[in-house]
Design a protein around this motif. Structure first.
Motif, PDB file in Angstrom:
ATOM      1  N   ALA A   1       0.862  -1.182   0.000  1.00 62.78           N
ATOM      2  CA  ALA A   1       0.000   0.000   0.000  1.00 62.78           C
ATOM      3  C   ALA A   1       0.893   1.225   0.000  1.00 62.78           C
ATOM      4  CB  ALA A   1      -0.904   0.017   1.225  1.00 62.78           C
ATOM      5  N   THR A   2       0.537   2.209  -0.807  1.00 63.97           N
ATOM      6  CA  THR A   2       1.301   3.453  -0.824  1.00 63.97           C
ATOM      7  C   THR A   2       0.392   4.606  -0.422  1.00 63.97           C
ATOM      8  OG1 THR A   2       0.863   3.769  -3.171  1.00 63.97           O
ATOM      9  CG2 THR A   2       2.906   2.642  -2.589  1.00 63.97           C
TER      10      THR A   2
ATOM     11  N   SER B   1       9.369   8.765   3.121  1.00 70.59           N
ATOM     12  CA  SER B   1      10.246   9.703   2.441  1.00 70.59           C
ATOM     13  C   SER B   1       9.562  11.056   2.476  1.00 70.59           C
ATOM     14  CB  SER B   1      10.463   9.241   1.001  1.00 70.59           C
ATOM     15  OG  SER B   1      11.100  10.229   0.251  1.00 70.59           O
ATOM     16  N   CYS B   2      10.220  12.051   3.068  1.00 72.82           N
ATOM     17  CA  CYS B   2       9.585  13.362   3.208  1.00 72.82           C
ATOM     18  C   CYS B   2      10.643  14.430   3.462  1.00 72.82           C
ATOM     19  CB  CYS B   2       8.568  13.355   4.345  1.00 72.82           C
ATOM     20  SG  CYS B   2       9.320  13.223   5.974  1.00 72.82           S
ATOM     21  N   GLY B   3      10.189  15.650   3.572  1.00 67.98           N
ATOM     22  CA  GLY B   3      11.039  16.745   4.006  1.00 67.98           C
ATOM     23  C   GLY B   3      10.705  17.077   5.449  1.00 67.98           C
TER      24      GLY B   3
ATOM     25  N   GLU C   1      12.879   3.912   7.600  1.00 66.22           N
ATOM     26  CA  GLU C   1      12.461   2.607   7.106  1.00 66.22           C
ATOM     27  C   GLU C   1      12.757   1.541   8.147  1.00 66.22           C
ATOM     28  OE1 GLU C   1      12.664   0.350   2.890  1.00 66.22           O
ATOM     29  OE2 GLU C   1      14.496   1.337   3.532  1.00 66.22           O
ATOM     30  N   GLY C   2      11.885   0.549   8.219  1.00 67.05           N
ATOM     31  CA  GLY C   2      12.110  -0.566   9.130  1.00 67.05           C
ATOM     32  C   GLY C   2      11.025  -1.615   8.994  1.00 67.05           C
TER      33      GLY C   2
ATOM     34  N   VAL D   1       4.691   7.319   1.860  1.00 63.00           N
ATOM     35  CA  VAL D   1       4.808   6.203   2.798  1.00 63.00           C
ATOM     36  C   VAL D   1       4.456   4.941   2.036  1.00 63.00           C
ATOM     37  CG1 VAL D   1       3.780   5.059   4.813  1.00 63.00           C
ATOM     38  CG2 VAL D   1       4.343   7.475   4.924  1.00 63.00           C
ATOM     39  N   MET D   2       5.200   3.875   2.306  1.00 59.85           N
ATOM     40  CA  MET D   2       4.876   2.578   1.738  1.00 59.85           C
ATOM     41  C   MET D   2       4.772   1.578   2.873  1.00 59.85           C
ATOM     42  SD  MET D   2       6.709   0.242  -1.178  1.00 59.85           S
ATOM     43  CE  MET D   2       8.070  -0.306  -0.178  1.00 59.85           C
TER      44      MET D   2
END
Length: 155
Positions: free
Chosen positions: A17-18, A53-55, A102-103, A141-142
């Protein structure tokens, strides 16, 4: 097989899911910065792989920092540990940086899983920097289920 002759292992990944948001701009120092909603986990014996992944930024002129972390069903991941990223600066400037968190979290039963991204205190700190999540970028987000037969090694 890798070029150096070592065996490569790939984790099977499924049920992906993204989540995405453009111009998600949240300027809080504690609490939910992105409520992702529900993800349906299909298997009890799989791990939940999360990546962000973001700022983001931490604005401070001391040793304070901002801890960005995933919350799964209203709690940090406990096995093997939190999925988090920390931004720390000792300069009072407004620098937004790309971050990747990530984890894999294990021990989550099958069914609907509530996911969110939070910001809060870094370990052993009593105050927090001026935190900011997202800024003029597309944030991703994934979530996916993975199988990994491995030993968890703690440092």
């Amino acid at each position: 097989m890798a070029p150096d002759g070592k065996t490569l292992y790939r984790l099977p990944q499924m049920n992906v899911a993204t989540f995405g948001a453009f111009h998600l701009t949240v300027g809080i120092n504690r609490g939910v910065v992105w409520d992702l909603g529900s993800y349906r986990k299909l298997y009890t014996n799989s791990g939940l792989r999360l990546s962000l992944s973001c700022g983001a930024r931490a604005k401070t002129d001391s040793e304070e920092c901002c801890r960005f972390f995933f919350v799964i069903n209203n709690a940090d991941c406990s096995t093997p540990g939190p999925i988090e990223g920390v931004i720390s600066m000792n300069v009072n400037s407004n620098i937004h940086r790309p971050i990747l968190i990530e984890g894999i979290c294990e021990g989550i039963p099958a069914g609907d899983v509530n996911l969110s991204v939070h910001v809060g205190y870094c370990k052993d700190q009593v105050s927090i920097a001026d935190c900011h999540f997202g800024h003029k970028s597309y944030d991703h987000v994934m979530a996916s289920e993975v199988y990994a037969e491995r030993e968890i090694i703690y440092f």
